[in-house]
Write an enzyme that holds these catalytic residues in place. Structure first.
Site, mmCIF file in Angstrom:
data_model
loop_
_atom_site.group_PDB
_atom_site.id
_atom_site.type_symbol
_atom_site.label_atom_id
_atom_site.label_comp_id
_atom_site.label_asym_id
_atom_site.label_seq_id
_atom_site.Cartn_x
_atom_site.Cartn_y
_atom_site.Cartn_z
ATOM 1 C CB SER A 75 -2.777 -0.589 -10.241
ATOM 2 O OG SER A 75 -3.951 -1.068 -9.601
ATOM 3 C CG ASP A 130 -3.136 -5.861 1.243
ATOM 4 O OD1 ASP A 130 -2.297 -6.578 1.795
ATOM 5 O OD2 ASP A 130 -2.853 -4.806 0.656
ATOM 6 C CG HIS A 139 -7.063 -0.461 -12.932
ATOM 7 N ND1 HIS A 139 -7.022 -1.743 -13.435
ATOM 8 C CD2 HIS A 139 -6.288 -0.472 -11.824
ATOM 9 C CE1 HIS A 139 -6.258 -2.502 -12.663
ATOM 10 N NE2 HIS A 139 -5.794 -1.746 -11.675
#
Length: 498
Positions: free
Chosen positions: A181, A294, A437
């Site tokens: 993303s 992850d 983000h």
């Protein structure tokens, strides 16, 4: 003897201050804010304008958020103490001048009203997500300012080069991005919760080519200056996970290491299917950034080494081996996974951000256990070490293929604290409304840093943290006209020439 009437007369009642503060707070959105460098009434020297539901910037700041002069604000007071503006001597030469002066007066009242309010109450607007004047976009660079690098000569090779070690910026014909993303620019242009989850691919630092570098500084927009025929960049923001305007920005929200190979295969198929691209001869630049999901949501729940640093290395090699075998004439930017641990130290952020972080990165924000944060920090360092090892493998340095580690995320630290009317807060202008983000402004700084890394020798790359946009912007030189690889970096460090 103190009486109730006496206390009221002295203006010492905290309840009155709180009521006044709340009243002014409710009225402020209709008035607006004005940040002036010669007046501490402003809010961090930041203001926001909107056009067609897209935020446009009026000031570019560094990670240290310096306050720059604002020509739209009232100037100094005159000898009689009256505020003056460019429009009129008393601040009322125009309607806009009158509004600005009144806005300053409202803020002065609010500042006085808040002076006696406890910090916990004063910060309530911040915790509820009210950041007046917060601007998440870069300043539009005026036409009067030239592109930082000269283009008359040396920007493009006279003939299409046959070696990746002699690749100039103008030689890049195709650009693509694979990863998660961050590269999809999730929420980058969002101004509220409604925009979160949307992929604003056109402003992605690694794969966006919307408008030009003046509006949105991205790596493709920089390359477009050197080669207007560049292909592969995303053209605009998209609501669907993937559509035609995504072009070769194939990064996906929530992508894991194991999904990178699938993205690489799709990238090769799409390039082959584009008949405007000479698959064999055109030079391609592929930006690879993966691993955050992850670390954030997998390794602390799944009992395997799939999400270990070693597992990260295996997936990177599988992907790079495939690209080397199936994508001729390719330069790979392998970008360090961001150090998300620093986000844990950000305080006084909206409550919604705490909730979203628990969803986006449950391994780090799912609890208050410091040991968990330390564990994530070790994982990040382990991923970085494996990325360095992969980029140094001799098999990824041939005449037509090179993998170069771009480590600018090494220097990422939490944003500085800024003073607002409601107390101290991190500078959230570099983040989307989820505080996780990157915003368009954050993407612009990423693109600036990535570009600089590409023009710095391997082993001597910068990890910038605090600088104004474009304040440091490298250009090809006579001694170093090419993007740096390990091979030409050695030549340059030995002789001063690539």
């Amino acid at each position: 003897m103190d009486t109730v009437a006496g206390k009221r007369k002295s203006g010492g009642c905290p309840r009155v201050r709180v009521k006044t503060a709340l009243l002014v707070f409710l009225l402020l959105p209709a008035v607006g804010f004005c940040g002036c460098t010669n007046d501490d009434k402003g809010l961090s020297g930041i203001r926001e304008t909107r056009s067609d539901d897209v935020i446009t910037a009026s000031e570019a700041t560094s990670f240290s958020s310096p306050v720059e002069p604002n020509s739209d604000c009232p100037e100094d007071e005159d000898e009689f103490g009256n505020e003056t503006t460019p429009e009129g001597g008393d601040g009322y030469g125009s309607i806009s001048g009158m509004v600005r002066v009144r806005a300053q007066k409202v803020m002065a009242v609010m500042r006085d009203a808040l002076s006696g309010v406890p910090e916990q109450i004063r910060q309530l607007p911040l915790l509820l997500g009210y950041f007046p004047g917060l601007k998440r976009t870069q300043e539009e660079i005026p036409e009067s300012r030239q592109f930082p690098c000269p283009l008359e000569s040396g920007a493009r090779s006279p003939k299409n080069p046959t070696s990746v070690h002699r690749l100039r910026p103008g030689d890049i014909r195709v650009v693509g991005a694979i990863g998660d993303s961050i590269s999809a620019a999730n929420g980058a242009m969002a101004s509220s919760e409604d925009g979160l989850g949307l992929n604003f691919r056109g402003v992605s630092a690694t794969g966006g080519g919307q408008a030009t570098w003046r509006q949105y500084l991205t790596l493709p927009n920089i390359l477009k200056v050197f080669n207007p025929n560049l292909k592969g960049f995303a053209k605009k923001s998209v609501r669907a996970p993937m559509d035609s305007v995504s072009s070769l920005n194939l990064a996906q929200n929530g992508a894991l290491d194991e999904e990178l190979l699938g993205q690489a295969k799709l990238l090769v198929r799409k390039i082959k299917a584009d008949h405007s691209i000479n698959f064999r001869k055109d030079w391609k630049l592929v930006n690879v950034l993966i691993g955050g999901n992850d670390i954030c949501n997998e390794y602390c729940f799944i009992e395997s080494d799939k999400d270990s640093p070693e597992g990260h290395r295996r997936q990177l090699e599988l992907t790079l081996d495939f690209l080397k075998a199936n994508l001729p004439r390719t330069f790979i930017n392998l970008i360090h996974v961001p150090n998300i641990v620093h986000l844990r130290n950000m305080k006084s952020i909206p409550v919604r951000c705490y909730i979203r972080r628990m969803i986006f990165c449950s391994c780090l924000f799912g609890g208050a256990d410091k040991g968990k944060a330390d564990s994530v920090a070790k994982m990040v360092q382990g991923y970085w070490e494996m990325e360095r090892k992969v980029a140094s493998l001799p098999k990824y340095e041939t005449d037509e293929f090179a993998v170069v580690l771009q480590p600018f995320f090494d220097g990422l630290i939490p944003p500085p604290l800024v003073e607002t009317l409601f107390g101290t807060s991190p500078d959230l202008s570099y983040f989307a409304p989820d505080c996780f983000h990157f915003s368009q402004k954050g993407n612009a700084h990423m693109a600036n840093a990535l570009w600089n890394n590409m023009l710095e020798p391997t082993g001597n790359k910068s990890t910038p943290v605090e600088h104004n946009l474009l304040s440091t912007f490298h250009c090809p030189t006579k001694e170093a006209p090419y993007f740096f690889t390990r091979k030409n970096s050695l030549n340059f460090l030995r002789s001063g020439h690539q």
